[in-house]
Design an enzyme around this catalytic site. Structure first.
Site, PDB file in Angstrom:
ATOM      1  N   SER A 560       0.898  -1.328   0.054  1.00 21.24           N
ATOM      2  CA  SER A 560       0.110   0.032   0.048  1.00 21.24           C
ATOM      3  C   SER A 560       0.862   1.336  -0.227  1.00 21.24           C
ATOM      4  CB  SER A 560      -0.989  -0.025   1.181  1.00 21.24           C
ATOM      5  OG  SER A 560      -2.042   0.851   1.056  1.00 21.24           O
ATOM      6  N   ASP A 645      -8.548  -5.051  -5.961  1.00 20.81           N
ATOM      7  CA  ASP A 645      -8.307  -3.852  -5.393  1.00 20.81           C
ATOM      8  C   ASP A 645      -8.884  -2.541  -5.755  1.00 20.81           C
ATOM      9  OD1 ASP A 645      -6.986  -1.714  -3.924  1.00 20.81           O
ATOM     10  OD2 ASP A 645      -5.023  -2.690  -3.822  1.00 20.81           O
ATOM     11  N   HIS A 677      -7.172  -5.551  -1.782  1.00 27.25           N
ATOM     12  CA  HIS A 677      -5.969  -4.886  -1.304  1.00 27.25           C
ATOM     13  C   HIS A 677      -5.260  -5.700  -0.285  1.00 27.25           C
ATOM     14  CE1 HIS A 677      -3.962  -0.966  -0.826  1.00 27.25           C
ATOM     15  NE2 HIS A 677      -3.867  -0.949   0.404  1.00 27.25           N
TER      16      HIS A 677
END
Length: 702
Positions: A560, A645, A677
């Site tokens: 991320s 995601d 994600h």
């Protein structure tokens, strides 16, 4: 979306409920234990953690203390790697750790357990009937009976104090479907989008959660009312809100719930949620936090019903603002900012029976502890200390009952003495695995940054570490971006697993993480490619000076924002690193601004849209986007991403991989077509770990 269309859809959304008592499960003792996914019997070789060992741990979920404070009800999720499935079961144990009993043994998923009828019954969710429904049973696990048959299932519930009513969460349609608009096109697969927030994290927003109120009698539900009837708003709030965003007053006359009453573009730009009171008798709804502009969530009434506590952020659009603890006097409406002089977040809390004290969970200097808060004096007193993280808190009989983990132990349940903070483990869910493992030392180091500040950095050493040898090292870059590198336990980014594979792990609490005061936390906003990147390099440089770290074998990884950090460092590391691995990272900030869904996040952290040439902060952000430094890439890089995601689209990873390939950089990509994600499926998790170490071993080990 047009409100008229929403109301039309809502009017046709029905609930199918059982009118008679439904089937019973047989008692737990008569179940065939071999049929259910349960506790792992894995044997660990040489005391070293592997991905398979990591996925063998039981994962403790919700924890509920009985009304008499003598017993603890909790859930545990088990993993079957071969079947690629998980299963959740329910347990009960005395608060002193004695008389542990497994209440369910099925391959249905039992969850959300709660004590009802003053501890004489247990209610829980089970999907045994094909959808998630409310069941009840005796405290010994016998007499299981389903009491609801709600169409498409229930996502959470909470009984009223007298058990005569129940609140439950159910998804309702929020959009008119193509099939409804064009009945002659039943096989058309297109989605018609007229406004923002049409996707969220990993799904298209076609349904939203609503809170329903029902009477309970003779094990069935009647008089069902949607608290947000004809309102196109979420309650609780997507994507993470659950039953903790609802509360009953002790007298059962008032319901508190959390909602952000906005839709479309306004919803995408704002974090302004509020606490609403619903009067059970009149059906009247009142906004209790009108004028408080940030997140207001997770209401809890005091035991005597005279006060309300909740968590509150101050600024609209800033999702990582300080999470403050507020208390309202319900007679006067006066609001009291309890943690005003405490420079840390309130992560969870519970009232004491004296109506004057609140016990809270807060992260301070990368360790998450339990604290006591006097709501009048605003004095915050630490209860616990040590190298660990408490994750939850509940009130026991003279003790606190809490989940706790560390980098060397998954969640277990502890009983904590209020007088001295002494903690005693009572669950021992994973003792049979932990006793077989040898973990490396976790060291707390304070490293000086380029601007002269001290930064806490965790260093995790391999098991059986030998300081006379030289080891490769991995720099771990945290996501969030505003998430502390605390004593966390992860099933994907497990630092002990990295260490078990022969790596020294360097995990800095760089600029932009909570737990070190608001100034440290907020510095990162509008400075993505700035001081926090210097902090990362300060940390790895400090460890590279150690004789037991081979400075010619340094790797860098993260997910991320951590994945963004990997991409950024790949173009700005001055040949420090020999290999990179980025998961779900942002590669192109300009594309990210228009691809993501929660626009408040992009506006606050990036400073605004890239087309605003008068916005100095935004222009600085986009000028330091990782994709602008690809010409400097000179180091092998691996990219992983999930195609579900919707926060950071998989196209970001594909762009980075394509850039590396076109530049002739050794590179590999691992794409998961069925992950978001995160990586949630067991075999995908094992695949990720195997490829993770295959990649770094290739470049960092002789």
């Amino acid at each position: 979306m047009k409100l008229k269309s929403f109301f039309m859809v809502m009017a046709t959304t029905g609930l199918i409920l059982s009118c008679t008592p439904t089937e019973q499960k047989s008692d737990v003792d008569s179940k065939n234990l071999g049929e259910a996914i349960g506790k792992s019997k894995i044997k660990v070789e040489n005391g070293i953690m592997t991905p398979e060992v990591l996925y063998s741990f039981g994962r403790i979920g919700s924890v509920e203390v009985s009304p008499d404070k003598s017993r603890v009800l909790y859930q545990v999720t088990y993993v079957d790697i071969k079947e690629n499935k998980t299963n959740t079961e329910l347990f009960v144990i005395n608060t002193d750790g004695s008389d542990k009993k497994q209440l369910t043994v099925t391959n249905a998923r039992e969850s959300n357990p709660q004590w009802i009828s003053n501890g004489k019954k247990i209610a829980f969710l089970s999907n045994e009937s094909g959808s998630s429904q409310i069941w009840v049973m005796n405290p010994d696990g016998s007499g299981m009976k389903r009491i609801t048959d709600v169409e498409e299932g229930i996502d959470g519930f909470i009984f009223s104090p007298d058990n005569k009513k129940v609140l439950f969460i159910k998804s309702v349609k929020s959009l008119e479907t193509v099939k409804e608009r064009y009945p002659d096109l039943p096989k058309a697969s297109g989605r018609i989008v007229d406004d923002l927030m049409y996707k969220h994290w990993d799904s298209w927003v076609e349904q939203i959660p609503h809170v329903f109120l029902a009477d309970v009698s003779d094990d069935k539900l009647t008089n069902i009312v949607d608290l947000l009837q004809d309102e196109p708003y979420e309650a609780p709030m997507l994507p993470f809100g659950g039953i903790e965003q609802l509360a009953w007053s002790p007298d059962g006359k008032t319901i508190a719930y959390t909602s952000r009453k906005k839709t479309g573009k306004e919803y995408a730009l704002s974090t302004n949620s509020d606490i609403y009171f619903y009067d059970v008798e009149s059906g009247k709804t009142t906004n209790m936090t009108e004028g408080m502009m940030g997140y207001d969530v997770n209401p809890q009434f005091s035991p005597d019903g005279t006060k309300l506590a909740w968590q509150s952020m101050e600024r609209d659009g800033y999702e990582s603002d300080k999470n403050r603890l507020f208390v309202m006097d319900l007679a006067t409406g006066e609001k009291n900012y309890v943690t005003e002089h405490f420079d840390y977040n309130t992560d969870a809390f519970v009232w004491n029976t004296d109506n004057k004290t609140i016990y809270l969970v807060a992260c301070v200097e990368a360790k998450t502890q339990l604290f006591s808060a006097d709501i009048q004096s605003k004095e915050i007193t630490p209860i616990t200390k040590g190298k660990h993280d408490y994750a939850t808190v509940a009130l026991g009989n003279g003790k606190l009952i809490a989940k706790r983990h560390s980098m060397s132990q998954p969640d277990e349940i502890y009983a904590v003495e209020l007088s001295n903070g002494q903690a005693t483990e009572i669950s021992f869910e994973n003792k049979h695995i932990l006793d077989q493992l040898t973990f490396g030392e976790t060291e707390e180091r304070w490293i000086k940054t380029t601007d002269g500040k001290e930064m806490l950095t965790w260093v995790v050493y391999p098991p059986n570490f030998d300081s006379t040898k030289s080891y490769p090292a991995l720099l771990y870059c945290q996501g969030g971006p505003q998430n502390t590198v605390s004593q966390f336990w992860s099933y994907r980014w497990n630092l002990q697993l990295m260490a078990a594979n022969g790596y020294i792990v360097v995990a800095p609490n760089r600029r932009g993480v909570p737990g070190f005061g608001q100034e440290w936390n907020e510095q990162i906003s509008g400075d993505y490619g700035g001081q926090n990147m210097k902090d990362y390099l300060s940390a790895i440089d400090a460890l590279a000076e150690e004789p037991f770290v081979d400075e010619t074998r340094l790797g860098c990884t993260g997910a991320s924002y951590g994945g963004f950090s990997v991409y950024w460092l790949a173009g700005n590391h001055e040949k420090r690193f020999k290999a990179f691995l980025s998961h779900a990272g942002i590669f192109n900030l300009e594309a990210q601004y228009l691809e993501t869904e929660e626009m408040w996040f992009a506006n606050w952290d990036m400073g605004g849209p890239y087309w605003d040439k008068t916005n100095a902060t935004a222009q600085k952000t986009y000028a330091t986007s990782p994709h602008r430094f690809v010409d400097r890439w000179d180091t092998p890089i691996m990219i992983t991403h999930g195609e579900y995601d919707y926060r950071i689209l998989a196209s970001q990873g594909m762009m980075a991989f394509n850039a590396a390939q076109l530049r002739g950089i050794p590179s590999r990509m691992l794409i998961f077509p069925d992950e978001n994600h995160w990586i949630s499926k067991p075999q995908n998790g094992i695949l990720f770990q195997r490829e993770f170490f295959r990649w770094f071993d290739q470049w960092l080990k002789p």
